[in-house]
Design an enzyme around this catalytic site. Structure first.
Site, PDB file in Angstrom:
ATOM      1  N   HIS A 165      -2.927   4.348   3.224  1.00  0.00           N
ATOM      2  CA  HIS A 165      -3.365   4.383   1.810  1.00  0.00           C
ATOM      3  C   HIS A 165      -4.813   4.838   1.650  1.00  0.00           C
ATOM      4  CE1 HIS A 165       0.362   2.623   0.505  1.00  0.00           C
ATOM      5  NE2 HIS A 165       0.189   1.539   1.239  1.00  0.00           N
ATOM      6  N   ASP A 201       6.644   4.149   6.800  1.00  0.00           N
ATOM      7  CA  ASP A 201       6.323   2.863   6.197  1.00  0.00           C
ATOM      8  C   ASP A 201       7.067   2.799   4.854  1.00  0.00           C
ATOM      9  OD1 ASP A 201       4.036   0.545   6.149  1.00  0.00           O
ATOM     10  OD2 ASP A 201       4.397   1.318   4.123  1.00  0.00           O
ATOM     11  N   HIS A 203       5.917   2.073   2.000  1.00  0.00           N
ATOM     12  CA  HIS A 203       5.094   2.551   0.879  1.00  0.00           C
ATOM     13  C   HIS A 203       4.727   4.025   1.026  1.00  0.00           C
ATOM     14  CE1 HIS A 203       4.368  -1.853   1.071  1.00  0.00           C
ATOM     15  NE2 HIS A 203       4.449  -1.751  -0.255  1.00  0.00           N
ATOM     16  N   ASP A 290       8.111  -2.615   6.984  1.00  0.00           N
ATOM     17  CA  ASP A 290       8.333  -3.251   5.683  1.00  0.00           C
ATOM     18  C   ASP A 290       9.561  -2.674   4.985  1.00  0.00           C
ATOM     19  OD1 ASP A 290       6.820  -0.926   5.512  1.00  0.00           O
ATOM     20  OD2 ASP A 290       5.228  -1.803   4.277  1.00  0.00           O
ATOM     21  N   TYR A 329       5.699  -7.018   6.936  1.00  0.00           N
ATOM     22  CA  TYR A 329       5.112  -8.305   6.559  1.00  0.00           C
ATOM     23  C   TYR A 329       6.011  -9.502   6.793  1.00  0.00           C
ATOM     24  CZ  TYR A 329       2.045  -4.782   4.928  1.00  0.00           C
ATOM     25  OH  TYR A 329       1.228  -3.688   4.932  1.00  0.00           O
TER      26      TYR A 329
HETATM   27  C1  OKP Z   1       0.298  -1.488   2.780  1.00  0.00           C
HETATM   28  B1  OKP Z   1       1.234  -0.742   3.731  1.00  0.00           B
HETATM   29  C2  OKP Z   1       1.639  -5.308  -5.618  1.00  0.00           C
HETATM   30  C3  OKP Z   1       1.754  -5.599  -4.156  1.00  0.00           C
HETATM   31  C4  OKP Z   1       1.325  -4.408  -3.350  1.00  0.00           C
HETATM   32  C5  OKP Z   1      -0.227  -3.726  -1.608  1.00  0.00           C
HETATM   33  C6  OKP Z   1       0.730  -3.189  -0.611  1.00  0.00           C
HETATM   34  C7  OKP Z   1       0.029  -2.428   0.471  1.00  0.00           C
HETATM   35  C8  OKP Z   1       0.977  -2.026   1.555  1.00  0.00           C
HETATM   36  N1  OKP Z   1       1.817  -6.494  -6.394  1.00  0.00           N
HETATM   37  N2  OKP Z   1       0.361  -4.790  -2.397  1.00  0.00           N
HETATM   38  O1  OKP Z   1       1.737   0.475   3.215  1.00  0.00           O
HETATM   39  O2  OKP Z   1       2.319  -1.540   4.246  1.00  0.00           O
HETATM   40 ZN    ZN Z   2       3.876  -0.462   3.606  1.00  0.00          ZN
END
Ligand code: OKP
Ligand code: ZN
Length: 351
Positions: A165, A201, A203, A290, A329
């Site tokens: 990110h 990932d 995200h 994740d 996570y």
């Molecule tokens: C990092 B990686 C929103 C929750 C999102 C941030 C997620 C970051 C993920 N309420 N929180 O890509 O695993």
């Molecule tokens: Zn992620």
């Protein structure tokens, strides 16, 4: 398989992140990396420490002032006497429209202003050990990249904090420095080849996409939760395909809630084939777990066995593979899922 790991990640630890304005227990915790490390040791992988690579490879990708900020933020924060708060989190960020029709923003003087200038969300706290851990994670990634450059068919960088990110000049999403992008750029220069970067990932890797959006040296393909419902909300749509020299070198596959093994593998095959068409060198993998069905902050439905199959299919590309750890996570499954993925890749590369 060679696994690069540094214990310096442990100093990057904070109790809370702020999600939707509310402090909640942190998800991105040191135990994540420890679970993975232990599982990989038990599976017989070979652990080694990182080699320091200095600031050069980081400054080839990130804004120097952002790196300087990360280096000095904690000292400045404590010196300003805001130390009763246990972590640095922004409350005021300059959205583009703030300066519409004007020039700016410029980096503020005040510690509270500076964090909002560089950090785009409230879920990425800075503590005393953050900078050291982020620098160590970059060295872990670059050390694994060095193994690939010297002919190793596959290497795994157990990075923490994650990186995908973090964009050239802003950070967030539990990420400070973009380990995968820094290593990919370094490897592209080293090998003189066009690389593939496969981001699996859960995200969207907005930072990696931003860094390579106008560059041909790295083609980026990501499979992720659709930004219409999921973080990081502002990127990851299928219509984002690259620009300038990078036109056509960006592939996003946003996926539905409940995406299962079958749908995921189909998207994976498409990403791999797309990357093979657009690169001729190593493939860097931003590897997150994740996507697992029980992950507490995501909504795919992958099962443990599919990770072995993913490792097999990516390794079957025949390209050298630089694996960079990103998210995941659900602590009880993290080690097993990582060991399955690496085991699948090792099955194929050993042949
Ligand atoms: C990092 B990686 C929103 C929750 C999102 C941030 C997620 C970051 C993920 N309420 N929180 O890509 O695993
Ligand atoms: Zn992620």
């Amino acid at each position: 398989m060679k696994v690069v790991f540094s214990e310096r990640h442990r100093a990057h630890a904070y109790a809370h992140e702020v999600a939707a304005g509310v402090p909640i227990p942190a998800w991105e915790v040191p135990e994540r990396a420890e679970h993975i490390r232990n599982a990989l040791l038990s599976a017989g992988h070979e652990l080694m420490g990182p080699v320091e690579h200095g600031r050069g490879p980081i400054e080839a990708v990130h804004d120097r002032d952002m790196l300087r900020y990360l280096e000095t933020a904690w000292k400045e924060w404590t010196r300003a006497g805001i130390a009763e708060r246990d972590a640095i989190i922004p409350d005021t960020m300059p959205l583009p429209a703030y300066h519409e029709g004007m020039s700016g923003p410029t980096e503020p003087q005040s510690p509270c202003g500076r964090i909002g200038y560089w950090c785009f969300d409230t879920m990425t706290p800075i503590v005393e050990g953050t900078y050291g851990a982020a620098r160590a994670a970059v060295d872990v990634a670059l050390t694994a990249a060095g193994l690939i450059a010297s002919g190793e068919p596959v290497a795994y960088a157990l990075c923490r904090p994650p990186g995908h990110h973090a964009a050239r000049a802003t950070f967030g999403g539990y990420c400070y420095l973009n380990n995968a992008a820094i290593a990919a750029h370094w490897l592209a220069v080293r090998t003189g080849s066009r690389l593939g970067l496969l981001d699996i990932d859960y995200h969207h890797g907005n930072g990696t996409q931003q860094i390579f959006y106008r560059r041909a040296e790295v083609a980026y393909a990501s499979i992720h939760g659709d930004p219409r419902r999921m973080y990081p909300y502002f990127s990851g749509h299928a219509a984002e395909t690259g620009a300038g020299d990078g036109t056509g070198a960006n592939l996003n596959q946003p996926m539905a809630a409940g995406t299962d093994d079958r749908a995921y593998l189909a998207a994976l095959d498409r990403s791999i084939n797309w990357l093979l068409d657009r690169s001729d060198g190593p493939v860097v993998v931003s590897l997150g777990f994740d996507t697992f069905g029980e992950d507490p902050i995501c909504d795919f439905a992958l099962t443990t066995p599919v990770y072995r199959e993913c490792g097999r299919r990516v390794a079957a590309s025949g390209r050298p593979l630089l694996l960079i750890q990103e998210g995941g996570y659900h602590l009880p499954s993290l080690g097993t899922n990582a060991a399955e993925w690496l085991g699948g890749a090792a099955d194929v590369t050993a042949r």
